[in-house]
Design an enzyme around this catalytic site. Structure first.
Site, PDB file in Angstrom:
ATOM      1  N   LYS A  78       0.800  -1.251   0.124  1.00 17.61           N
ATOM      2  CA  LYS A  78       0.177   0.026   0.054  1.00 17.61           C
ATOM      3  C   LYS A  78       0.805   1.346  -0.075  1.00 17.61           C
ATOM      4  O   LYS A  78       2.017   1.209   0.701  1.00 17.61           O
ATOM      5  CB  LYS A  78      -0.919  -0.106   1.195  1.00 17.61           C
ATOM      6  CG  LYS A  78      -1.957   1.235   1.212  1.00 17.61           C
ATOM      7  CD  LYS A  78      -2.785   0.930   2.512  1.00 17.61           C
ATOM      8  CE  LYS A  78      -3.962   2.094   2.581  1.00 17.61           C
ATOM      9  NZ  LYS A  78      -4.915   1.763   3.801  1.00 17.61           N
ATOM     10  N   SER A 159      -9.707   2.392   2.937  1.00 15.00           N
ATOM     11  CA  SER A 159      -8.948   3.013   2.006  1.00 15.00           C
ATOM     12  C   SER A 159      -8.082   2.236   0.996  1.00 15.00           C
ATOM     13  O   SER A 159      -7.178   2.623  -0.029  1.00 15.00           O
ATOM     14  CB  SER A 159      -8.093   4.162   2.815  1.00 15.00           C
ATOM     15  OG  SER A 159      -7.359   3.499   3.707  1.00 15.00           O
ATOM     16  N   SER A 183     -10.148   0.121   7.002  1.00 11.61           N
ATOM     17  CA  SER A 183      -9.829   0.070   5.611  1.00 11.61           C
ATOM     18  C   SER A 183      -9.098  -1.039   5.260  1.00 11.61           C
ATOM     19  O   SER A 183      -8.921  -1.235   4.015  1.00 11.61           O
ATOM     20  CB  SER A 183      -8.710   1.261   5.681  1.00 11.61           C
ATOM     21  OG  SER A 183      -9.276   2.640   5.376  1.00 11.61           O
TER      22      SER A 183
HETATM   23  N1  GLN Z   1     -13.167   4.965   6.183  1.00  7.71           N
HETATM   24  C1  GLN Z   1     -12.821   5.342   7.252  1.00  7.71           C
HETATM   25  C2  GLN Z   1     -12.293   6.574   7.023  1.00  7.71           C
HETATM   26  O1  GLN Z   1     -12.476   7.372   6.114  1.00  7.71           O
HETATM   27  C3  GLN Z   1     -11.542   4.349   7.689  1.00  7.71           C
HETATM   28  C4  GLN Z   1     -10.313   4.697   6.870  1.00  7.71           C
HETATM   29  C5  GLN Z   1      -9.229   3.882   7.430  1.00  7.71           C
HETATM   30  O2  GLN Z   1      -9.238   2.880   8.100  1.00  7.71           O
HETATM   31  N2  GLN Z   1      -7.776   4.149   7.153  1.00  7.71           N
HETATM   32  O3  GLN Z   1     -11.582   7.304   7.974  1.00  7.71           O
END
Ligand code: GLN
Length: 493
Positions: A78, A159, A183
């Site tokens: 990532k 994400s 995410s």
């Molecule tokens: N969707 C969540 C956010 O936007 C989690 C994102 C994540 O786990 N990095 O904060």
């Protein structure tokens, strides 16, 4: 012979060891898949030279009898992990062109274990998002399509959307993800793969671009539970460079994998039955409960009374920490600098941040600075911290009685691109089942559980006690064996 890209982490490791194929052949097969998969936009940078160099080292190690745990396994990383000499953008324009001079601990651990890197995976900007649409480098496409013939472009989730898409489309046998509030788990659920967020502190955060430091955790995403166990074992471990890293030995999760879960007590939290969730998700959950009962587990209804405050608390705490972490992007030290013709240092900061951050990141910075401001700190940030403690206490209480919790991973299947982008609240609701475990720092996995009426994957989540990844993995394995989820996206790219 089956094509090598049909093989996951364990099968490649074992195949290289047995001499069924060379590590170089495995790397080449996956490099070809990455190239063919470009229409998915899962990778922002391809690093075939890295994968090939690791493969050659693996082949030499095999000849010398010194194979390592991940020798010959090419992985996607990532783009939140700093990779030495390889562009690391965190999905943001503000870091475009940034080449770290050091390696993150987690990617370094994977490479030290013999893995190679196929490339850097696209993601929501600074890991803020649930659909990969906030990336400055274009959204990722899910390899999945609805079975209505309409060919609507779907999100792989976020994400870690590039990570999920790459695994689901067989562009990589396994990848790294990060999970601040879901995410790893939500994109795994959206794409029919497996992903685990370990206990907070298991994986070092050193060299991972920070979003919300008290929540950020790295973890693996792969095709099945065993592959996740193997990768997590290589990623985890104490790191003196991260003050919140746990000084504990890494268990041999793979060796202790067992689908015998007879006598385990699995809790079903009643607060996770919320209005507006499609009936199909409830049905998959019910079926999952039946499968676990079948496997010999005892099913118990439990209550986590503060669950409904988790999402609002998360969307105060995470932006608060983000607003502080992102202060470092000032045009001086990293990446983009926009110097207006007129004006001084403050104008340069403003112009750089205005041009370098996307809309969602700006929204989070504004919310974060607001809830931390002198007048509102007690009303919002402090209150959210108290709620967080209550949520952790809820989990502590139920884990006196049960070993694990079983819930849906996300409140919907993958949605179409653009469908939720204009409505931040609808987007945030994606995380409703994921954030409680994040706030409490608990290990949680998403496993593919079935398809909805449109032919899209749905996932279930297993949450465990702190440090008890083994029970989470074992129950997930028991589930995987019973669910027999073999569906996959048909290649159209
Ligand atoms: N969707 C969540 C956010 O936007 C989690 C994102 C994540 O786990 N990095 O904060």
């Amino acid at each position: 012979m089956t094509s090598i890209t049909e093989l996951g982490v364990a099968a490649i490791r074992d195949g290289v060891k047995a001499g069924s194929f060379s590590a170089r052949e495995a790397a080449q097969a996956y490099i070809g898949a990455v190239e063919a998969g470009r229409p998915l936009n899962a990778f922002v940078v391809e690093t075939p030279e890295h994968a090939l160099a690791a493969a050659d080292a693996a082949d030499a190690d095999r000849a010398a009898g010194t194979l390592k745990p991940l020798s010959g396994v090419p992985l996607g990383i990532k783009d939140l992990f700093c990779t030495k000499g390889v562009q690391t953008t965190a999905g943001s324009r503000i870091l475009e062109g940034y080449k770290p001079v050091y390696e993150s601990t987690v990617s370094g651990n994977l490479f030290a274990a013999g893995a190679g890197m196929l490339g850097k995976l696209n993601m929501d900007e600074f890991a803020m998002g649930s659909s990969n649409e906030t990336s400055a480098y274009g959204n990722v496409l899910s390899p999945w399509r609805r079975n209505d013939g309409g060919n609507v472009a779907l999100t792989p989730g976020g994400s870690s959307g590039g990570s999920a898409s790459a695994v689901a489309a067989r562009l990589a046998p396994g990848v790294t993800g990060t999970d601040t509030g879901g995410s790893i788990r939500q994109p795994a659920a959206f794409t029919g793969i497996t992903g685990i967020k370990p206990t907070y502190g298991r994986c070092s955060r050193w060299g991972i671009v920070a979003f919300a430091s008290s929540l950020d955790q790295a973890g693996p995403m792969a095709r099945d539970v065993r592959d996740c166990a193997i990768l997590l074992e290589a990623m985890a471990g104490f790191d003196p460079k991260d003050a919140t890293s746990l000084d504990l030995p890494v268990p041999n999760w793979e060796a202790a994998l067992s689908s015998d879960i007879r006598g385990k007590r699995i809790g079903i939290p009643k607060e996770y039955r919320i209005d507006g969730v499609p009936a199909e998700i409830d049905a998959v959950w019910e079926q999952g409960i039946a499968r676990m009962r079948d496997a010999g587990a005892e099913i118990v209804e439990v209550s986590l009374p503060h669950t409904k405050y988790a999402l609002p608390a998360y969307y105060i705490i995470a932006p608060a920490e983000a607003s502080s972490n992102l202060a470092r992007y000032d045009g001086v030290r990293y990446g983009l600098r926009v110097q207006p013709e007129q004006g001084g240092l403050n104008d340069m900061y403003e112009a750089t941040r205005a041009a370098g951050f996307g809309a969602e990141v700006k929204r989070r910075i504004m919310i974060g600075t607001y809830v931390l401001s002198a007048g509102f700190y007690d009303a919002y940030f402090n209150q959210a911290q108290k709620v967080r403690a209550l949520i952790a206490r809820d989990f502590d209480a139920v884990f006196q009685d049960v070993d694990l919790l079983l819930t849906p991973t996300a409140p919907s299947a993958a949605f179409g691109l653009g469908e939720k982008l204009a409505d931040p609240i609808a987007m945030y609701l994606n995380d409703v089942f994921a954030v409680p475990a994040s706030l409490a720092g608990l290990p949680a996995i998403s496993v593919p559980a079935g398809l909805d009426g449109q032919g899209l994957p749905l996932g279930l989540q297993l949450i465990g006690r702190a440090l008890d990844e083994q029970s989470v993995l074992n129950a997930a394995l028991a589930f995987e064996e019973r669910a027999g989820f073999t569906h996959r996206a048909e290649a159209w790219w």
